[in-house]
Design an enzyme around this catalytic site. Structure first.
Site, PDB file in Angstrom:
ATOM      1  CG  HIS A 162      -1.861  -1.151   1.276  1.00 22.86           C
ATOM      2  ND1 HIS A 162      -2.342  -1.671   2.456  1.00 22.86           N
ATOM      3  CD2 HIS A 162      -2.425  -1.892   0.289  1.00 22.86           C
ATOM      4  CE1 HIS A 162      -3.158  -2.680   2.201  1.00 22.86           C
ATOM      5  NE2 HIS A 162      -3.217  -2.837   0.897  1.00 22.86           N
TER       6      HIS A 162
ATOM      7  CG  MET B  36      -3.639   0.094  10.538  1.00 28.01           C
ATOM      8  SD  MET B  36      -3.474   1.896  10.685  1.00 28.01           S
ATOM      9  CE  MET B  36      -1.830   2.032  11.372  1.00 28.01           C
TER      10      MET B  36
ATOM     11  CG  ASP C  98      -5.804  -5.587   1.464  1.00 29.78           C
ATOM     12  OD1 ASP C  98      -6.607  -6.427   1.001  1.00 29.78           O
ATOM     13  OD2 ASP C  98      -5.047  -4.900   0.757  1.00 29.78           O
TER      14      ASP C  98
END
Length: 343
Positions: free
Chosen positions: A192, A285, A288
């Site tokens: 990400h 975090m 996912d």
């Protein structure tokens, strides 16, 4: 989801007012507090428990990068850096992303820039934090012994490796990929990151890895010795089936709060790749990748998860471990060794 709560941290009264003004008309966002320095911000975080923090870099007593390190170590929370020093490609920006900032934007020269960009970033960050609190139960699959290297269904190294990571993943991936051999199995990665940074991050990984690392463009065949990093912000990366499996970039809604999503990548590997596979979930975090890794394991993949002690944020690997998606949980330093030689 309830309105995202935001703590605004900046030593400038004017900038705090601009940020609050940029957010006030969005019904899905509420500014619950503000602070003029990290010490005040620390107390406000304990008191208010905000979903998201916006953080300046240049502040008295302690700069924003130092405070970001403390947040990620002591109270992991999505942080968006808003500073004159966090333009795309800036050294401070890369440092903040390595520590675990959710995103970085430059302070605008015009209000419209912040109006357009900041509200959507805050809502994305809040969704990431919301994922930390959710749990999904399910029957745990049996653990495998940790004394063996990862082996595929035909008794050799996997034909494909898939890796997912988020907060803290920049440094984690650099450490893992530095140990990949030049002839490693084709490897696909979702980390990400904002769109402006995945190209430069791929180039940085390419310098530390003996294998070739590149930002995926879509359509590339999955070749040994090649590592493909999903581009940020816009499309999911998947494995496309066929006589010659390849990487594809596809449109779609956010999944598990992200686009590209680790769940989408892992799910495509489970569904579309006929060879033996290994799935790895690293620090991050939210949740996912947990469900997608479970799908991979159910299809016979070897699955690894980073352990709590070595994770900057033990969110994604924790959820994956809890639902039985992780066969082996290991310190970061052992991930690559476990894949290639079982040590």
């Amino acid at each position: 989801m309830c309105a995202a709560s935001v703590l605004v941290v900046d030593d400038s009264v004017t900038m705090r007012a601009l940020i609050k003004h940029a957010l006030r008309n969005d019904p899905d966002i509420i500014v619950v507090g503000e602070a003029s320095n990290p010490f005040e911000a620390r107390d406000k975080m304990k008191e208010l428990d905000p979903d998201v923090v916006t953080l300046d870099v240049e502040m008295p007593n302690m700069n924003g990068i130092e405070f970001l390190e403390k947040i990620m170590r002591l109270r992991p929370t999505p942080v968006i850096m808003v500073s004159n020093l966090t333009a795309p490609g800036a050294a401070t920006t890369l440092a903040a992303l390595e520590i675990g900032a959710f995103d970085c934007i430059a302070k605008p020269s015009a209000r419209e820039t912040m109006f357009n960009e900041l509200p959507s970033l805050i809502k994305e960050a809040a969704r990431a934090k919301a994922g930390m609190a959710r749990r999904r139960g399910g029957p745990a699959l049996p653990r495998q012994a940790e004394s063996e290297p990862v082996r595929g269904r035909r008794g050799h190294l996997p034909d494909l490796i898939a890796i997912g990571s988020s907060t803290g993943g920049v440094e984690a991936l650099m450490q893992v990929l530095a140990e990949f051999p030049a002839d490693c199995p084709p490897t696909v990665i979702v980390q990400h990151l904002p769109a402006a940074f995945t190209g430069s991050f791929a180039a940085r990984l390419d310098r530390v890895s003996r294998a070739r690392v590149s930002e995926a463009k879509g359509g590339e065949p999955l070749l040994p010795g090649h590592i493909y990093l999903a581009p940020g912000g816009g499309r999911h990366m998947v494995v496309k089936p066929g006589a010659r499996p390849s990487v594809a970039l596809i449109e779609g809604e956010t999944v598990s709060g992200h686009r590209p999503s680790v769940d989408v990548l892992f799910g495509s590997v489970a569904k579309n790749f006929s060879g033996s596979t290994c799935g790895v979930i690293l620090t991050g975090m939210g949740r996912d990748g947990a469900q997608g890794l479970l799908e991979m394991r159910r299809q016979g993949a070897a699955t690894l998860g980073q352990d709590e002690e070595s994770s900057l944020v033990y969110g994604m690997p924790r959820v994956a471990n809890e639902i039985g998606a992780v066969a082996r949980q290991l310190p970061l330093a052992r991930i690559a060794k476990q894949i290639f030689n079982g040590s």
